[in-house]
Design a protein around this motif. Structure first.
Motif, PDB file in Angstrom:
ATOM      1  N   LEU A  74      -2.465  -7.278  -4.535  1.00  0.00           N
ATOM      2  CA  LEU A  74      -1.858  -8.586  -5.498  1.00  0.00           C
ATOM      3  C   LEU A  74      -0.824  -9.054  -5.177  1.00  0.00           C
ATOM      4  N   PRO A  75       0.394  -9.862  -5.198  1.00  0.00           N
ATOM      5  CA  PRO A  75       1.822 -10.149  -4.955  1.00  0.00           C
ATOM      6  C   PRO A  75       2.236  -9.222  -6.103  1.00  0.00           C
ATOM      7  N   GLN A 104      -6.693 -14.596   2.676  1.00  0.00           N
ATOM      8  CA  GLN A 104      -6.504 -14.240   3.712  1.00  0.00           C
ATOM      9  C   GLN A 104      -7.078 -12.996   5.115  1.00  0.00           C
ATOM     10  N   LEU A 105      -7.976 -11.717   4.675  1.00  0.00           N
ATOM     11  CA  LEU A 105      -8.700 -11.450   5.064  1.00  0.00           C
ATOM     12  C   LEU A 105      -9.958 -11.183   5.218  1.00  0.00           C
ATOM     13  N   SER A 165       1.734   2.579  -9.887  1.00  0.00           N
ATOM     14  CA  SER A 165       3.068   2.674  -9.462  1.00  0.00           C
ATOM     15  C   SER A 165       2.679   3.629  -8.473  1.00  0.00           C
ATOM     16  N   PRO A 204      -8.547  -9.823  -0.328  1.00  0.00           N
ATOM     17  CA  PRO A 204      -7.816 -11.137  -0.200  1.00  0.00           C
ATOM     18  C   PRO A 204      -7.766 -12.553   0.855  1.00  0.00           C
ATOM     19  N   GLN A 221       1.511  -0.211 -17.408  1.00  0.00           N
ATOM     20  CA  GLN A 221       1.262  -0.342 -16.608  1.00  0.00           C
ATOM     21  C   GLN A 221      -0.131  -1.427 -16.782  1.00  0.00           C
ATOM     22  N   ARG A 224       1.952  -2.721   2.284  1.00  0.00           N
ATOM     23  CA  ARG A 224       3.136  -3.784   2.315  1.00  0.00           C
ATOM     24  C   ARG A 224       4.303  -4.093   0.956  1.00  0.00           C
ATOM     25  N   ALA A 225       5.243  -3.635   1.426  1.00  0.00           N
ATOM     26  CA  ALA A 225       6.591  -4.411  -0.046  1.00  0.00           C
ATOM     27  C   ALA A 225       5.813  -6.351   0.169  1.00  0.00           C
ATOM     28  N   HIS A 278       5.870   3.685 -17.676  1.00  0.00           N
ATOM     29  CA  HIS A 278       6.689   2.764 -16.994  1.00  0.00           C
ATOM     30  C   HIS A 278       5.021   2.687 -17.347  1.00  0.00           C
ATOM     31  N   LEU A 294       4.721 -17.301  -4.697  1.00  0.00           N
ATOM     32  CA  LEU A 294       3.899 -16.617  -5.362  1.00  0.00           C
ATOM     33  C   LEU A 294       4.236 -16.507  -6.852  1.00  0.00           C
ATOM     34  N   ARG A 323      -4.211  -2.774   9.102  1.00  0.00           N
ATOM     35  CA  ARG A 323      -3.053  -2.990   9.315  1.00  0.00           C
ATOM     36  C   ARG A 323      -2.119  -4.429   8.247  1.00  0.00           C
ATOM     37  N   ARG A 324      -3.013  -5.306   7.822  1.00  0.00           N
ATOM     38  CA  ARG A 324      -2.909  -5.877   7.170  1.00  0.00           C
ATOM     39  C   ARG A 324      -1.863  -5.529   5.826  1.00  0.00           C
ATOM     40  N   LEU A 325      -2.758  -4.317   5.130  1.00  0.00           N
ATOM     41  CA  LEU A 325      -2.430  -4.115   3.132  1.00  0.00           C
ATOM     42  C   LEU A 325      -1.180  -3.317   3.921  1.00  0.00           C
ATOM     43  N   GLU A 342       1.981  -0.583   5.470  1.00  0.00           N
ATOM     44  CA  GLU A 342       3.050  -0.514   6.724  1.00  0.00           C
ATOM     45  C   GLU A 342       3.632   0.795   6.336  1.00  0.00           C
ATOM     46  N   ASN A 343       3.628   1.438   7.228  1.00  0.00           N
ATOM     47  CA  ASN A 343       4.583   2.649   7.417  1.00  0.00           C
ATOM     48  C   ASN A 343       3.356   3.768   6.297  1.00  0.00           C
ATOM     49  N   LEU A 349       0.049 -11.947   5.601  1.00  0.00           N
ATOM     50  CA  LEU A 349      -0.316 -10.657   5.210  1.00  0.00           C
ATOM     51  C   LEU A 349      -0.988  -9.772   6.165  1.00  0.00           C
ATOM     52  N   GLY A 350       0.516  -9.704   6.666  1.00  0.00           N
ATOM     53  CA  GLY A 350       0.839  -8.568   7.185  1.00  0.00           C
ATOM     54  C   GLY A 350       0.433  -9.593   8.718  1.00  0.00           C
TER      55      GLY A 350
END
Lengths: 91, 771
Positions: A85-86, A13-14, A69, A11, B614, A56-57, B612, B355, A47-49, A51-52, B179-180
């Motif tokens: 991607l978003p 930004q990275l 999925s 991405p 893809q 990332r959400a 679903h 976005l 860490r940027r991509l 979380e937990n 982005l994080g």
């Protein structure tokens, strides 16, 4: 020993963290392994991509044109093309 | 030269359309829900009557931005007939400082804060408390008796002003996400995302033509006829039932479960008929309140219905936006560079569709060098919701206006320019993924060859405009259940909401698959306990994804019936063939109805399928508009409008055409009329349907819908989503037509008479942003 190589699109930004590269070839059988390899090369990128332990959400992963999925557990093939991607749903 | 050759080669691909071997798909049958709807028998949420029903009312903030010092509900509770009063204190809370929550927890915090204001009100109309009473009149009186002590704060309504360092901060816990990576200080920019490829700066330096413009668009509402409504019953055994007008029973069940911190399995969502939605009935507003009020009133059912003023004030419209687009092209008419900045207001809580806008902005074209920056910004307006291809009509307006100007500077026909740059199979999209088989070129050729485009437009103050558009489409999860009846009919239970004809379209798929009459299929909408999980009807996904589920459930029924007939006929199941509604093995033959009578006597047959997909194929469209401008009044009349759209395969042709015409009608509203108007204090001034001007039949010409079918290879029936993209290119097509008529280019939506007059130099300057 992982033999399979996939192409990850970094991405925008990275990219600074990845030496300005738009794409990086990394070994891995799953997206999670690819992210791990990226983290080893470019510390802080995981860490940027993620979380937990998950993407990332609001992010989704697209492997060879398929919006997975399975998230980080998505398997990749030799020369797979991977995009972060978003997530889009619509109205 | 090579590019010219390519365009010519494309035109030769357009041969006679392949005639599909379908009997039902592609026809125009009457909808099974049609009779009840035209005779007034269809049951909507407002029609709900239950024994002991109470009536709910919501107290809403008169301020755009204020701290809540206290809420006194004593007088309201004391009013005879009042059974319950709830405030944010009755909602579950999240432990910890909102500033340090993870993304998922912060999103839940925001969901709850939109249901009932927590500590602060963030927009005019923000829900503060809710009441249930024995009549609506008592509930309204009780709401007036609730005393709220506000500390009024300065509001910020404009997206650009909200991004400034000195702007009032809405959410002290909000930090910009890159982005994080979070910003250190709170501000109103919820997120910034960049998309970039190649070297746009170098490409701009080498371009023959560069156009760089700024655009503003207003907050626009979906304008569905039926206001939000919900009836809730919290039973004494802890089970909840909600009857509501919704785009997605299962999605809303998940939202309510999160907001109320309870298992989703305890919540049953019952879908009522939907009187329009367009994205606006995905998020919950009244449903959790109906449940809470029901519990607090001693487990009596509670019904809430919004007024239209509440709909406009407090449900989710789309974003007001600032967009800058810069495009460069070479002398041969190829786009070589692009740069865009999009700032979308999210309303009071994060989550604008910026976005989506960034993703569609340049996606009709092959561009190797670009940079797009997208900002999600909170302002003191209602939290934005999805609206038909969210965030796309504004982004497309900006990009296609600039493309039009590039064509003008190059002296190229706008269709030829777009053909030269159109993405095709194998090209890389803006998001980096590779295009499959898509139909942009076919829509361009359909417009180029259409009598509308072939007929010259003459006359002063008349102009013609063209715009093309991309929309992602979505797959999502879908579930259906089908049961074969002994008379050969099939009951089909659908999990998807029916907003615009899903029942008939899906019944057509099953009838086609089973080789039976359409009337033999009875489609019904299941409640959330009666059918497997189905994502909301949005993202142009239902015909595509639920259509896939129905096709597969049909195949499963055929397989099971063939196996049983094999047993009955004494032949291996593999020897039983099914074609055109007939099962056969050797000399044995049975129609589907005969087979149904036989095999359901052995044992009932029910099949359920969940899918679903893809791989999702996007939609493309090209529109052309002719307008006439009255130079004295600034009024724009649309003389002629033609929309060509690749739908993959039209299941119900009239429904598809209706989607296209409806999308254009809404787009005309964006282009010429609609926009929220706020006072400086942040009060919404036009929250009624007289002052919030939507187009009527008198404002529209007959919209010619040209259905282009480039079958989607990733769907067994070739279907692509079709519902959203028809709104996307409309403002741009009309703006380009106005420019052609006047020689002036308008950079603001709506292009109201005042702005038209200003553009031709006879009006007063208008404000850049009304809301």
């Amino acid at each position: 020993m992982i033999e399979r190589m996939a192409v990850v699109w970094i991405p925008a930004q990275l990219r600074e963290m990845a030496g300005g590269k738009e794409q990086v070839e990394v070994p891995g059988d799953t997206v999670w392994q690819l992210v791990g390899q990226l983290e080893a090369r470019y510390p802080g990128l995981e860490r940027r991509l993620c979380e937990n332990g998950q993407l990332r959400a609001g992010l989704t992963v697209c492997v060879d044109g398929c919006f997975s999925s399975l998230g980080l557990r998505q398997r990749v093939a030799e020369n797979s093309e991977v995009h972060f991607l978003p997530a889009i749903s619509g109205g | 030269m090579a590019e010219e050759t390519r365009a010519n080669e494309i035109s030769t691909e357009l041969g006679p359309a392949q005639e599909p071997a379908f009997k039902i798909i592609g026809t125009r049958p009457v909808r099974p829900d049609g009779l009840d709807k035209v005779t007034g028998r269809a049951v909507y949420g407002i029609d709900m009557r239950l024994p002991g029903l109470l009536y709910g009312k919501v107290l809403r903030s008169p301020h755009a931005h204020a701290r809540i010092r206290s809420i006194d509900t004593c007088r309201a509770r004391a009013l005879p007939g009042v059974k319950a009063v709830v405030t944010a204190a009755d909602l579950p809370t999240i432990a910890g400082d909102p500033a340090h929550l993870d993304d998922a927890s912060f999103a839940l915090y925001c969901q709850r804060a939109n249901i009932l204001a927590i500590d602060k009100v963030l927009y005019h109309g923000h829900a503060v408390a809710a009441v249930a009473a024995t009549s609506l009149q008592v509930a309204e009186e009780a709401v007036r008796l609730i005393e709220v002590d506000y500390e009024v704060l300065p509001p910020v309504l404009d997206v650009v002003q909200a991004m400034r360092e000195e702007a009032p901060v809405l959410l002290p816990s909000l930090r910009t996400d890159e982005l994080g990576q979070k910003s250190e200080r709170p501000n109103n920019i919820a997120s910034h995302v960049r998309m970039q490829r190649g070297d746009p700066q170098q490409a701009f330096r080498e371009a023959a033509v560069v156009v760089d413009r700024e655009f503003r668009t207003s907050t626009v509402h979906q304008g569905y006829l039926e206001p939000q409504t919900a009836t809730g019953l919290w039973n004494s055994d802890g089970q909840i039932t909600i009857w509501t007008s919704t785009q997605g029973i299962h999605n809303q069940r998940q939202q309510i479960a999160g907001i109320l911190a309870m298992p989703a399995t305890r919540i049953k969502m019952v879908p009522m008929e939907v009187g329009g939605a367009f994205g606006g009935k995905i998020r919950v507003y009244l449903e959790p309140l109906a449940a809470l009020l029901s519990r607090q009133s001693g487990y009596r059912p509670v019904k809430l219905v919004m007024t239209y003023a509440e709909v406009l004030q407090a449900t989710g419209p789309t974003s007001g936006s600032y967009i800058r687009v810069k495009i460069g092209a070479n002398a041969a008419g190829c786009i070589t560079a692009a740069e865009a900045t999009l700032a979308y207001d999210a309303g009071a809580l994060p989550g604008s569709p910026v976005l989506d806008g960034a993703g569609i902005l340049l996606s009709p074209y092959k561009i190797e060098n670009f940079q797009i920056d997208a900002y999600d910004v909170v302002v003191n307006k209602p939290q934005t919701g999805a609206y038909r291809a969210p965030g796309s009509a504004n982004a497309n307006f900006a990009a296609e206006s600039v493309i039009d100007e590039v064509c003008e500077k190059l002296g190229m026909d706008p269709i030829e320019f777009r053909l030269r740059n159109a993405v095709q199979q194998g090209d890389r999209r803006i998001d980096g993924t590779v295009c499959g088989r898509v139909g942009l070129v076919e829509t361009l050729l359909a417009i180029r060859e259409h009598p509308h485009y072939q007929t010259p437009l003459t006359g002063k103050y008349r102009g013609r405009g063209v715009a093309s558009a991309f929309w992602f489409n979505w797959g999502g999860r879908s579930s259906v259940t089908a049961a074969v009846n002994p008379d050969g009919g099939v009951s089909l239970v659908i999990g998807a909401a029916d907003l615009s004809g899903s029942r008939v379209a899906l019944a057509m798929v099953l009838a086609e698959t089973l080789g039976i009459h359409l009337q033999a299929v009875k489609p019904v909408l299941g409640d959330s306990d009666a059918v497997g999980y189905c994502d909301q009807t949005s993202g142009s996904r239902t015909a595509f994804s639920s259509g896939l589920a129905v096709y597969e459930v049909g195949q499963k029924l055929i397989q099971e019936m063939a196996a049983r007939l094999g047993e009955y006929w004494g032949v291996p199941p593999a020897e039983v063939v099914f074609q055109d509604g007939i099962f056969a093995a050797g000399a044995e033959r049975m129609t589907f109805a005969q087979a149904a009578a036989q095999v359901t006597g052995q044992c009932p047959i029910v099949a359920a399928i969940s899918v679903h997909p893809q791989v999702v194929s996007p939609a493309f469209a090209t529109h052309v508009a002719d307008v006439e401008v009255d130079p004295e009044t600034g009024k724009v009349t649309i003389l002629r409008y033609t929309a060509a759209q690749d739908v993959g395969r039209a299941l119900h042709r009239s429904n598809v055409e209706g989607q296209m015409q409806g999308g254009v009608a809404q787009g005309v509203g964006w282009a010429l009329y609609e926009g929220y108007v706020y006072s400086a204090e942040g009060r919404l001034l036009n929250c009624n349907l007289l002052d919030y001007r939507m187009p009527t039949a008198l404002d529209l010409p007959m919209i010619d819908a040209v259905v282009v079918e480039v079958p989607n290879p990733d769907h067994p029936l070739g279907v692509r989503g079709a519902g959203e993209i028809p709104i996307v290119p409309v403002p741009a097509a009309i703006a380009n037509a106005i420019h052609d008529a006047l020689g002036s280019r308008l950079g603001m939506l709506p292009m109201s008479p005042a702005r038209i007059l200003e553009a031709i130099g006879v009006g007063q300057p208008t404000q850049p942003e009304v809301g």
